[in-house]
Scaffold this motif. Structure first.
Motif, PDB file in Angstrom:
ATOM      1  N   ARG A  38       0.824  -1.195   0.000  1.00  0.00           N
ATOM      2  CA  ARG A  38       0.000   0.000   0.000  1.00  0.00           C
ATOM      3  C   ARG A  38       0.866   1.256   0.000  1.00  0.00           C
ATOM      4  NH1 ARG A  38      -5.263  -0.875   2.258  1.00  0.00           N
ATOM      5  NH2 ARG A  38      -5.160   1.090   3.418  1.00  0.00           N
ATOM      6  N   ARG A  39       0.372   2.267  -0.703  1.00  0.00           N
ATOM      7  CA  ARG A  39       1.028   3.578  -0.711  1.00  0.00           C
ATOM      8  C   ARG A  39      -0.054   4.648  -0.688  1.00  0.00           C
ATOM      9  NH1 ARG A  39       5.101   1.832  -4.941  1.00  0.00           N
ATOM     10  NH2 ARG A  39       3.766   2.893  -6.442  1.00  0.00           N
ATOM     11  N   ASP A  40       0.377   5.895  -0.581  1.00  0.00           N
ATOM     12  CA  ASP A  40      -0.574   6.997  -0.549  1.00  0.00           C
ATOM     13  C   ASP A  40      -1.159   7.260  -1.932  1.00  0.00           C
ATOM     14  OD1 ASP A  40      -0.309   7.426   2.137  1.00  0.00           O
ATOM     15  OD2 ASP A  40       1.095   9.100   1.942  1.00  0.00           O
ATOM     16  N   SER A  41      -2.460   7.483  -1.961  1.00  0.00           N
ATOM     17  CA  SER A  41      -3.146   7.997  -3.135  1.00  0.00           C
ATOM     18  C   SER A  41      -3.999   9.169  -2.671  1.00  0.00           C
ATOM     19  CB  SER A  41      -3.996   6.916  -3.797  1.00  0.00           C
ATOM     20  OG  SER A  41      -4.567   7.398  -5.009  1.00  0.00           O
ATOM     21  N   GLN A  42      -4.796   9.738  -3.571  1.00  0.00           N
ATOM     22  CA  GLN A  42      -5.547  10.924  -3.204  1.00  0.00           C
ATOM     23  C   GLN A  42      -6.826  11.056  -4.046  1.00  0.00           C
ATOM     24  OE1 GLN A  42      -2.037  11.563  -4.500  1.00  0.00           O
ATOM     25  NE2 GLN A  42      -3.206  10.824  -6.258  1.00  0.00           N
ATOM     26  N   ASN A  43      -7.823  11.682  -3.444  1.00  0.00           N
ATOM     27  CA  ASN A  43      -9.013  12.139  -4.154  1.00  0.00           C
ATOM     28  C   ASN A  43      -8.964  13.655  -4.251  1.00  0.00           C
ATOM     29  OD1 ASN A  43     -10.069   9.527  -4.285  1.00  0.00           O
ATOM     30  ND2 ASN A  43     -11.249   9.775  -2.406  1.00  0.00           N
ATOM     31  N   VAL A  44      -9.318  14.181  -5.406  1.00  0.00           N
ATOM     32  CA  VAL A  44      -9.414  15.633  -5.592  1.00  0.00           C
ATOM     33  C   VAL A  44     -10.895  15.972  -5.686  1.00  0.00           C
ATOM     34  CG1 VAL A  44      -8.749  17.607  -6.992  1.00  0.00           C
ATOM     35  CG2 VAL A  44      -7.215  15.633  -6.814  1.00  0.00           C
ATOM     36  N   ILE A  45     -11.370  16.821  -4.771  1.00  0.00           N
ATOM     37  CA  ILE A  45     -12.796  17.129  -4.661  1.00  0.00           C
ATOM     38  C   ILE A  45     -13.016  18.612  -4.866  1.00  0.00           C
ATOM     39  CG2 ILE A  45     -14.813  17.089  -3.136  1.00  0.00           C
ATOM     40  CD1 ILE A  45     -12.394  14.837  -1.896  1.00  0.00           C
TER      41      ILE A  45
END
Length: 378
Positions: free
Chosen positions: A110-117
């Motif tokens: 696992r690694r960091d991901s992101q949502n852009v809102i």
């Protein structure tokens, strides 16, 4: 789409294709795409936040673990037919659960991901919340693993048939002992073993992640619609680019955990894949369990499509389980999916071939939201 908008769409597609390129889940390229989307949504006047979460980098060991019971069944049937039958039924239950009900937890790094809102508040008291969804990461090429792994209809049915056949042959070995049943189990066991070894090898190839076609078009339509849908009176617009959609459903679960969306007045439009081809919208979707699209959203699409002949969107039942919409359907959300049926092979898609379809899809999204402005009935 006027010339300036078409040029802007071309620039968006060209930047994502040529400057960023393939965007595997949790990669630096995915983060660069997130920064690009963040900037575009801010320039469109939206309030933007970036939510970070931990996501799986690949499907990991899941396919190997799903195949393991099948291989063991084929090895122990002549000596222990009852445990073999029970193990085959357990494997069948696991693959049905994973493919139809809810994906099993992933065993992967696992690694960091992101949502852009991005959020555009309505100028008056909102009657509706419209959430537009698109993937930040590159969608895997479906041809690379169709029939072997993933949530394609053929792959899910293949695993179910393999375990069903293993269970049947184990039952026959119990009732009518014969070496024939044991030898026959080699075929479904080999299929499961192949799916456990070949699919991860395909996913490990850098060329497996397709930078063009669907995911780029979906992001471009999301940005185009967000820029054009300003000044809404009664609709609160959310434009959400989700990370790591090609490996897991963590992004959408994180979004639903952070934000309390009311199920009755929140509508979801999932831009699964917008490339070159025929624009379609789902009437229902799913593999063995079929989910109907929200009736209001289908009505709004039909009205918008009829009012604008350029859109030319066709209603279609989807026989697979799109990553974004499937989670929403299972949680009882009001959702409809848009996608294109490709006319070109993925490798042939370029920045020059995508915008005509993007234009139609963006017109459909914008027209649908404008229609929703005057809708009071839920």
């Amino acid at each position: 789409m006027n010339r300036s908008r078409r040029d802007k769409a071309l620039e968006t597609v060209a930047f994502l294709l040529n400057e960023i390129g393939p965007r595997p889940a949790t990669s630096l390229a995915e983060a660069q795409a997130a920064a690009f989307v963040d900037g575009r949504l801010r320039r469109a006047g939206m309030s933007v936040s970036v939510d970070t979460f931990r996501a799986e980098t690949s499907p990991g060991l899941n396919y190997a673990l799903l195949a393991l019971p099948g291989v063991v069944v084929a090895l122990i049937t002549p000596w222990w037919p009852v445990p073999a039958l029970l193990l085959a039924l357990l494997g069948l239950g696991l693959v049905v659960w994973d493919g139809v009900l809810a994906p099993l937890p992933l065993f992967a790094s696992r690694r960091d991901s992101q949502n852009v809102i991005g959020i555009c508040a309505s100028e008056q008291t909102p009657r509706w919340r419209m959430v537009l969804l698109a993937p930040l990461d590159s969608a895997p090429q479906p041809e690379a693993r169709r029939g072997l792994s993933g949530f394609h209809r053929r792959a899910i049915l293949g695993r179910c048939c393999a375990f069903g056949l293993l269970a049947l042959l184990a039952l026959l070995a119990l009732l009518l002992p014969s070496p024939l049943w044991w030898y026959s189990q080699a075929l479904p066991a080999a299929y499961l073993l192949l799916s456990a070894t070949l699919a991860p090898a395909l996913e490990a190839r850098a060329s497996y992640f397709n930078p063009s076609a669907g995911s780029v078009g979906a992001l471009a339509v999301l940005l185009t619609a967000a820029e054009r849908l300003q000044g809404l009176q009664h609709v609160q617009l959310w434009a959400v680019a989700l990370g790591a959609t090609s490996t897991c459903g963590t992004a959408l679960r994180d979004l639903l955990r952070r934000y309390p969306f009311d199920q009755e007045d929140t509508l979801w439009l999932s831009l699964e894949s917008i490339g070159d081809g025929q624009l379609t919208y789902a009437t229902r979707e799913g593999v063995l369990r079929h989910f109907p699209s929200d009736p209001l959203l289908m009505q709004l699409v039909e009205v918008t499509d009829t009012a604008d002949p350029v859109i030319d969107a066709e209603p279609r039942p989807y026989s697979d389980a799109p990553a974004l919409a499937a989670q929403l359907h299972r949680s009882g959300r009001r959702v409809l999916s848009l996608r294109t049926l490709p006319k070109l092979a993925p490798a042939a898609a370029t920045a020059a071939t995508v915008p005509p379809t993007m234009d139609r899809a963006a017109r459909l999204v914008v027209g649908l939201v404008r229609q929703l402005e005057s809708t009071r009935n839920r």
